[in-house]
Design a protein around this motif. Structure first.
Motif, mmCIF file in Angstrom:
data_model
loop_
_atom_site.group_PDB
_atom_site.id
_atom_site.type_symbol
_atom_site.label_atom_id
_atom_site.label_comp_id
_atom_site.label_asym_id
_atom_site.label_seq_id
_atom_site.Cartn_x
_atom_site.Cartn_y
_atom_site.Cartn_z
ATOM 1 N N ARG A 168 53.909 72.802 53.751
ATOM 2 C CA ARG A 168 53.764 71.479 53.155
ATOM 3 C C ARG A 168 54.833 70.583 53.738
ATOM 4 O O ARG A 168 55.708 71.038 54.463
ATOM 5 C CB ARG A 168 53.928 71.572 51.633
ATOM 6 C CG ARG A 168 52.977 72.551 50.981
ATOM 7 C CD ARG A 168 53.388 72.845 49.569
ATOM 8 N NE ARG A 168 52.538 73.855 48.963
ATOM 9 C CZ ARG A 168 52.781 74.438 47.815
ATOM 10 N NH1 ARG A 168 53.871 74.132 47.144
ATOM 11 N NH2 ARG A 168 51.949 75.344 47.330
ATOM 12 N N GLU A 169 54.800 69.305 53.369
ATOM 13 C CA GLU A 169 55.773 68.369 53.899
ATOM 14 C C GLU A 169 57.204 68.762 53.529
ATOM 15 O O GLU A 169 58.125 68.591 54.314
ATOM 16 C CB GLU A 169 55.475 66.956 53.388
ATOM 17 C CG GLU A 169 54.251 66.315 54.016
ATOM 18 C CD GLU A 169 54.361 66.186 55.524
ATOM 19 O OE1 GLU A 169 55.436 65.758 55.999
ATOM 20 O OE2 GLU A 169 53.391 66.528 56.233
ATOM 21 N N ASP A 187 63.756 67.099 52.476
ATOM 22 C CA ASP A 187 63.775 66.111 51.408
ATOM 23 C C ASP A 187 62.779 64.988 51.715
ATOM 24 O O ASP A 187 62.038 65.050 52.716
ATOM 25 C CB ASP A 187 65.188 65.567 51.179
ATOM 26 C CG ASP A 187 65.757 64.820 52.391
ATOM 27 O OD1 ASP A 187 64.978 64.421 53.286
ATOM 28 O OD2 ASP A 187 66.981 64.628 52.444
ATOM 29 N N GLN A 188 62.756 63.946 50.889
ATOM 30 C CA GLN A 188 61.783 62.870 51.047
ATOM 31 C C GLN A 188 62.004 62.066 52.321
ATOM 32 O O GLN A 188 61.083 61.403 52.806
ATOM 33 C CB GLN A 188 61.829 61.950 49.823
ATOM 34 C CG GLN A 188 61.331 62.621 48.544
ATOM 35 C CD GLN A 188 61.318 61.684 47.363
ATOM 36 O OE1 GLN A 188 61.955 60.635 47.376
ATOM 37 N NE2 GLN A 188 60.588 62.054 46.319
ATOM 38 N N THR A 193 67.061 70.475 54.437
ATOM 39 C CA THR A 193 68.091 70.703 53.421
ATOM 40 C C THR A 193 68.260 72.182 53.049
ATOM 41 O O THR A 193 69.000 72.499 52.123
ATOM 42 C CB THR A 193 67.755 69.916 52.153
ATOM 43 O OG1 THR A 193 66.444 70.316 51.684
ATOM 44 C CG2 THR A 193 67.748 68.419 52.426
ATOM 45 N N GLY A 194 67.585 73.067 53.748
ATOM 46 C CA GLY A 194 67.742 74.484 53.433
ATOM 47 C C GLY A 194 66.906 75.353 54.341
ATOM 48 O O GLY A 194 65.954 74.884 54.979
#
Length: 234
Positions: A168-169, A187-188, A193-194
């Motif tokens: 997914r995004e 993130d958005q 971020t991981g």
């Protein structure tokens, strides 16, 4: 490869060994529920359902005897989150399908409705194999929580294949022929971020560490070092 073969390769499970529940156990479940299970759900239980490292190391598959059942709103619940705060199931109306969609219920204060998780049962079990594997199910695994440089992300994209059916995004999974997996969080703003990684092959795992050169939050090697230190103290 089908999803069963992908999972077996990832977990280094033999093609000649059965890791599932018995046909009688599944028939008894169907009799108790007064229905026929979707063929892909039944297939997974029969071929892989009892494998501990795959199904019971983190999130867990519900066992045929006295665990699987219907929710009050008519979803057949067959999988649960490791702290029992989320569940996954199939709509009663979808049970006649061979490979129906799977829904998740995260039961938060704000929302407890069922949300689509994957479009098929096959994709759900592949997703959970990756999720559970990178969080302890695979012999070699690790994770990192923090921003990851875009150059490292690009290296992963160039050297590994995106598993589009479970990506997914905000969470994208990559692999090298399902001998290993890399799952990256975003993130958005599309910043990474991981990272969550895993393999049953140490050389391939070490190759991932070469591609993602960061100060990992956790590596399964850490457990080996701690064990060695405890032995030295004894």
């Amino acid at each position: 490869m089908n999803y069963i073969q992908k999972i077996k390769r990832l977990y280094s499970l033999s093609e000649n060994v059965n890791y599932g529940f018995s046909e009688n156990q599944i028939l008894d479940l169907e009799k108790t529920l007064n229905l026929k299970l979707p063929s892909k759900l039944k297939e997974y239980y029969l071929e892989l359902g009892k494998e501990e490292s795959l199904n019971y190391c983190f999130n867990r598959l519900l066992k045929p005897e006295n665990e699987i059942g219907f929710s009050d709103d008519d979803f057949l619940v067959f999988y649960e989150e490791n702290q029992n705060v989320a569940f996954w199931g199939i709509k009663k109306d979808d049970l006649l399908q061979e490979n129906p969609p799977v829904y998740g219920n995260y039961d938060t204060i704000e929302q407890s409705d069922w949300e689509i998780e994957t479009q098929t049962i096959e994709n759900f079990f592949l997703l959970m194999a990756v999720f559970n594997g990178t969080l302890g199910g695979l012999q070699f695994n690790g994770n990192y929580f923090g921003e990851i440089d875009a150059a490292i992300v690009k290296s992963v994209e160039q050297n590994y294949t995106l598993v589009s059916e479970i990506s997914r995004e905000n969470q994208k999974t990559y692999t090298d022929e399902f001998y290993d997996v890399i799952s990256l969080s975003f993130d958005q703003e599309n910043n990474c971020t991981g990272a969550f990684i895993g393999s049953s092959d140490q050389e391939r795992f070490d190759a991932i560490l070469d591609h993602i050169d960061i100060d990992w939050s956790y590596l399964s090697y850490d457990d080996d070092e701690a064990s060695d230190e405890n032995e030295d103290e004894d």
